[in-house]
Design a protein around this motif. Sequence first.
Motif, PDB file in Angstrom:
ATOM      1  N   ASP A   1       0.942  -1.257   0.056  1.00  0.00           N
ATOM      2  CA  ASP A   1       0.153  -0.075  -0.165  1.00  0.00           C
ATOM      3  C   ASP A   1       0.714   1.262   0.122  1.00  0.00           C
ATOM      4  O   ASP A   1       2.015   1.184   0.672  1.00  0.00           O
ATOM      5  CB  ASP A   1      -0.938   0.144   1.359  1.00  0.00           C
ATOM      6  CG  ASP A   1      -2.175   1.014   1.044  1.00  0.00           C
ATOM      7  OD1 ASP A   1      -2.107   1.407   0.082  1.00  0.00           O
ATOM      8  OD2 ASP A   1      -2.560   1.045   1.970  1.00  0.00           O
ATOM      9  N   ARG A   2       0.663   2.196  -0.780  1.00  0.00           N
ATOM     10  CA  ARG A   2       1.388   3.357  -0.675  1.00  0.00           C
ATOM     11  C   ARG A   2       0.390   4.678  -0.130  1.00  0.00           C
ATOM     12  O   ARG A   2      -0.877   4.765  -0.784  1.00  0.00           O
ATOM     13  CB  ARG A   2       1.816   3.717  -2.010  1.00  0.00           C
ATOM     14  CG  ARG A   2       2.997   4.693  -1.956  1.00  0.00           C
ATOM     15  CD  ARG A   2       3.669   4.846  -3.599  1.00  0.00           C
ATOM     16  NE  ARG A   2       4.220   3.770  -4.150  1.00  0.00           N
ATOM     17  CZ  ARG A   2       4.470   3.590  -5.532  1.00  0.00           C
ATOM     18  NH1 ARG A   2       4.215   4.754  -5.937  1.00  0.00           N
ATOM     19  NH2 ARG A   2       4.891   2.402  -6.064  1.00  0.00           N
ATOM     20  N   VAL A   3       0.790   5.015   0.736  1.00  0.00           N
ATOM     21  CA  VAL A   3       0.100   6.275   1.343  1.00  0.00           C
ATOM     22  C   VAL A   3       0.768   7.659   0.842  1.00  0.00           C
ATOM     23  O   VAL A   3       1.989   7.694   1.127  1.00  0.00           O
ATOM     24  CB  VAL A   3       0.059   6.076   2.918  1.00  0.00           C
ATOM     25  CG1 VAL A   3      -0.870   7.066   3.306  1.00  0.00           C
ATOM     26  CG2 VAL A   3      -0.317   4.683   3.276  1.00  0.00           C
ATOM     27  N   GLY A   4      -0.235   8.655   0.339  1.00  0.00           N
ATOM     28  CA  GLY A   4       0.507   9.860   0.120  1.00  0.00           C
ATOM     29  C   GLY A   4       0.354  10.794   1.084  1.00  0.00           C
ATOM     30  O   GLY A   4       0.060  10.639   2.357  1.00  0.00           O
ATOM     31  N   GLN A   5       0.990  11.861   1.021  1.00  0.00           N
ATOM     32  CA  GLN A   5       1.096  13.157   2.047  1.00  0.00           C
ATOM     33  C   GLN A   5       1.185  14.176   1.137  1.00  0.00           C
ATOM     34  O   GLN A   5       1.497  14.526   0.185  1.00  0.00           O
ATOM     35  CB  GLN A   5       2.531  12.844   2.506  1.00  0.00           C
ATOM     36  CG  GLN A   5       2.500  13.661   3.733  1.00  0.00           C
ATOM     37  CD  GLN A   5       3.844  13.191   4.593  1.00  0.00           C
ATOM     38  OE1 GLN A   5       4.840  13.085   4.010  1.00  0.00           O
ATOM     39  NE2 GLN A   5       3.607  13.309   5.746  1.00  0.00           N
ATOM     40  N   VAL A   6       0.219  15.073   2.164  1.00  0.00           N
ATOM     41  CA  VAL A   6       0.242  16.359   1.410  1.00  0.00           C
ATOM     42  C   VAL A   6       1.344  17.400   2.048  1.00  0.00           C
ATOM     43  O   VAL A   6       1.472  17.331   3.360  1.00  0.00           O
ATOM     44  CB  VAL A   6      -1.157  17.131   2.284  1.00  0.00           C
ATOM     45  CG1 VAL A   6      -1.219  18.506   1.222  1.00  0.00           C
ATOM     46  CG2 VAL A   6      -2.272  16.226   1.381  1.00  0.00           C
TER      47      VAL A   6
END
Lengths: 395, 958
Positions: free
Chosen positions: B506-511
Amino acid sequence: MTETDKAKSGKATSEKATSEKAQSGTQDMLRAPAEVKYAEELDYLESVDDGPKPFTWRLSPKMVRAFILGSERADGLDREIPQKWFGDRTFVERSIVTLASDRGLLLIGDPGTGKSWLAELLAAAVCRNSTLVVQGTAGTTEDHIKYSWNVSMVIAKGQSRESLIPSPIMTAMEGGVVGRFEELTRSTSDVQDALISILSEKYVSIPELDDDNIVFAKPGFSIIATANSRDRGVNDLSSALKRRFNFVRIPVVTNKKSEAEIVRFRTTELLRRHRIELEVPPTLLDILLQSFADLRTASAAATSDDERLESALSTAEQIGVLEDAILHSRFFGDDTLRATTLASSLVGSLARRSPEDLAILNKFWHGVVEGRSKKEGGEWQGFLEGGREAIATLS
Amino acid sequence: MTPATDTSADMGTATPDAQDGTFAALRGQLRDAAERFAEAPGAAADILAGMVDDVDRALAEELEIFPVCHHSPASALAMARRLREKRPKVVYLELCEDMRPLLDELRNCRLPVALQAFASDVQGFDPEWAPLSVVAPITEASAEYQAIAYALETPGVELVAVDWSTDHVFQWEESDPAARRTAADPDAAAASRPGDEEDSEEDGESALHGDAVGIELGDLRPGFAELEEYLLHHGRVRHWSEWWDQYVEQPLSGAGYDAYRQAMLLVGSLFRRLRDTGDLRRSEERERFMWTRMRQHLAASELDAGDALYVCGALHAASRVEQFGARSDAPYEIAERTGTRWLHGLIPSSHSAIEAQFGLARGSVSIAAATWEKALKRSGVAPFRLAGQKGTSRKAPKAAPVSDAPAEDRLSGFLTTPPEPGVLDEQELLTWAVDIVRLARRNGYMASTADAIAVVETSVLLAGVRGRNRPTPYDFQDAAITCIEKDTVPGRRDVRRLCEILLGGDRVGQVGYAALPPLAQNVLDRLEPLGVDLTKRTVQRALLDLRSEPRLQACSDVLWILHRMLPDGIVRPIMGSRRLGERSVQESWDLSLGRDQRWLVELGYEGVTIEQVLEQRLRKIAWAPDATASAALGAVEDALVLLGNRRFVDELGARAVELLSAERTVDDAPDVLKRVRRLLAHYRASEPELPAWCKEFVTEGYAHYCTLLPTAFTEDETGVRQVAAMLGFLFGMESLALSLGCDHAQLEIAVAQSHPEAPAKVALLWAARVQLGVLSRSDLRERCDEMLGNPLVVPAFPHYLSGFVHALEPVPTFAPFVVEVMSKAFGSLPDHLLLPWLPRLVMTLREHAAELVPVLTREAGRTFPGSLPALDAWTPPWEAVRPREPDSRAGVPSAPSGPVAELLAAHPAACDAAAALFGLDPVWQAAPAGPASASSAASELLGRHPDAAGALAALLTR
């Protein structure tokens, strides 16, 4: 006679026997093994099969799949092959592939999920012989897996290959076919462990003999074992044995549509076996499926074993109920399957412990069946009546 | 033959015609096929021929239409190639037009992130829908990201979002109630489609989008469940993502642009034609909107339609609306937006969140991302990338030389021959097999190298059985499960999950900071002194020593406010607390703001600083239509503790008074009592004078509860606890209330008017009367004894006892009596009454443990002997006292004794003066003769053995 010659002759005899059996038809047998029953289908598939076949397989993996799951247009066959085992396609594919690989296949699941039937079909399709079966019980010994001796012959002639009685597994090794081991976890650990060397070294040595004392497995040999997940903990498999098996877990069918198909398919077969001409009305089949679905839900929600029916509520159980009802209507009824008969069969098959199971069924009848009969009416009313009577008789 | 292979094969032979724009041969072939299958020209033939018309029409359009599918690496690859070739001056994107400004912020983020539109203040829609939230996730392996990156990074290129604004999305929902939810979110509805039912192991990451409505570019999926089921069955795959991967994605990944475009148009057209009408209506409405917007833009910018590229889902590409085409002049009225104020922001997203929201198979987005990386390496295409994009550690592959020559026709070639198995795949499979075994071992499986070999073998065999040339990730997954999974799962994750992790995970994004709303930036700035990296995805521990570093006080304030406003677990105090009158000198916190960015971002929609947001929220609580006095007091408490804004506190307090006087029920009385007690204690300790609202609350409460007391006593709906709390308020605040001008008579009358029937309340009333002095304790004791002696009343006695226990709250001095009654009850009640009642007593005591238990145990400890031997000689104090009780006048306390009384008696002047001031005539009771009897034993003892006392005195005077 060399090893190969012997194997050839063995194969020839077994094939001959099979075809003879097929010729005599299923007339003389109460239940014909799959390779006899579907001999004609298998012949046809073998004749059109041009795919690559592993080892000595009689059919290519794709055709094995078509045989078990039924043919599709994409298979390009000019006749339809009916489906014989109902369940997720992946399970079958994984099983076939495992047989083609180096490992044994272990089908694991709740009782009545069709493990043995799948094993039989696989063995029939792969090598036309599904009868090399060892039944695992608490009394199974190592002899049942390897070999034993014909005592009188040993006394007369001494120990030799002639006086040796090979086990079904050994026969399968010699013939390069699939051997089956039913209820693997019912047999004790030492017996299970005898399988380890068979599965890894692929030979059985006979130390009693001075020469010709090793039986090597021919290519194509594999083992299909089945195990009941409810027996877990009785005789747990050792990790060495686990490593040599690929596990395929067969879940209880909960999809109503495929369950209906299974019940219909198996019942038709049973009826044919009993030579009974009797129509199973679709509404009754629906009632049966619905009741089992309701009972399963209740069972899943129950918190203790006392609130749960002893039965696993499997598809096989439903078939049993239906068969019982049909036989009852045939011999004691007016040749028509009625809702009342179905209800009393259901109660009779499921009420195993008194008073626990009866109490659950009573609750079910009053809580669920009554509600359905009020809401939907029709056959449910007869079903309600019949069940009530049966419960009253039993308690 | 499956429909997909069917069409592909036919198309393969028809390609030369397609190049000329005429599809006569293909059309003929399809019609033949339809006739062959349906045995008569009819609907099937129309559909098949219509599909070709659609392709024809879309290809003939002057404005180049680029059909895409979501999470399709093939789309992304084709997009990258096409953009490098064509270099369009304007890119039209099927994306909510109001989300366009957000795209510029993408370069500050690590993908995947989701564009969010949010509205809490709803106008023109059903207020029940609020807050409205729409998310559009963007992943790296998508065609839209390629288009966005190209347009934003290339000077002079304009990027225009042309789809419905979020407002229009909800307008459509409202106009079409039947299509609510499902219409705005066809994919969410699809979540329950067959083939997608994976085991639902809930991950934190999959809930990243909250309950927002999802929209996505390029939704391409059969409209009917039946069609999908058919395709899955005959395609021999388990779920839609796998079908797509096998029958469209893989064949197209190496295809030329024309082949790609035609195939996508054809598939889009097929699904469009087999869609149900409601869905189709919605699609067409959107297409009208999009084409109108594009024409408007073209006209305004005076660009040539040939310089533009229109990126849309394949479903919309083959549109049949009359507004289709740059040259169309069919009018279309674009609806006005409603008055709803939409706020926009970026929130982090993750592959699993996207899969969960759009009903995709688990792991499919991750697999798509892995495929994209692989395709990039193999094809040598240089992808577009936003400058400064985070999370791009891997170097982009070298760009392949791009020829300007028109795209070669490779359609017929690749559609008729299967994709060649790359050498890489072999290597990759081996690596995967080794890795999965390693991963399985780490998760408790007994896996070995032999398993790795078996996995490779089984994957190849499975692919063979399934008619594939090389194993797909799905085959690999099945093989791994077959070979490694045994009867039990030893650890937390099963092999299926491990495969997902292996295949990209799973890849989790970041703002990024710059893309955060002002509030979030402000929070991060203010927490800077903590010296903790709050952008990390792990939980961060912050330690604050407020004594040695007073400057951290400001951080602590921020953390407490965040703790109050964010869901549990994001900002979690480990040590330290802040309540009225409590402040810690040291605090430690677990912070996971990096992981749960979304909440901070959504907080940012509510205001500019957290203080402002908190103030708004408290105001909202106090002025809500269903607000209660207790809630308002809670808000007052929060405001005092967290904001310390005097004016605001007073405002909330005044509101609490207002709410209290308007209340007609006393359900909240226990809460009100607890809170007002705390507040009074706080003000008394910290301020010279009570604030005006507080005084008003007490007087108002006194009058209010006096008025309601008789009804509360008789009404069945009001519980004992509520009445006890009312009495607690009345007795506890009485002195203050009387000093503020209330009348004691009011309470006496209220008690006199009360005639409860329930035993527990009767007991409570008796306690109240004892407190008021209307009933003497000895009378009450007699009454209780009588009840215990009367076999007809005994069964109800436990209820009375419950009432007495509750009376501890309003009348704490009642404790000795309660202990007495309870001891008697335990002593004399028969078992069949006592035993059923005991659990209830325990439950009552447990529920109010904080208030009742300490009083009761203290008293019991004082009453009962401390050791077992002493029990034999023990007589209960009430039995010892009983015969000597001289009480003749009920309610008049006997003269107190002790040093204080002695002192006062010796110097009566001060008391006399005070009494005179109140206008009373002081009468002094005679103090009991001699020293107090209790101490006589002690003095006797001391008299007999004076040594110790003498020594002590000597020690003290030395």
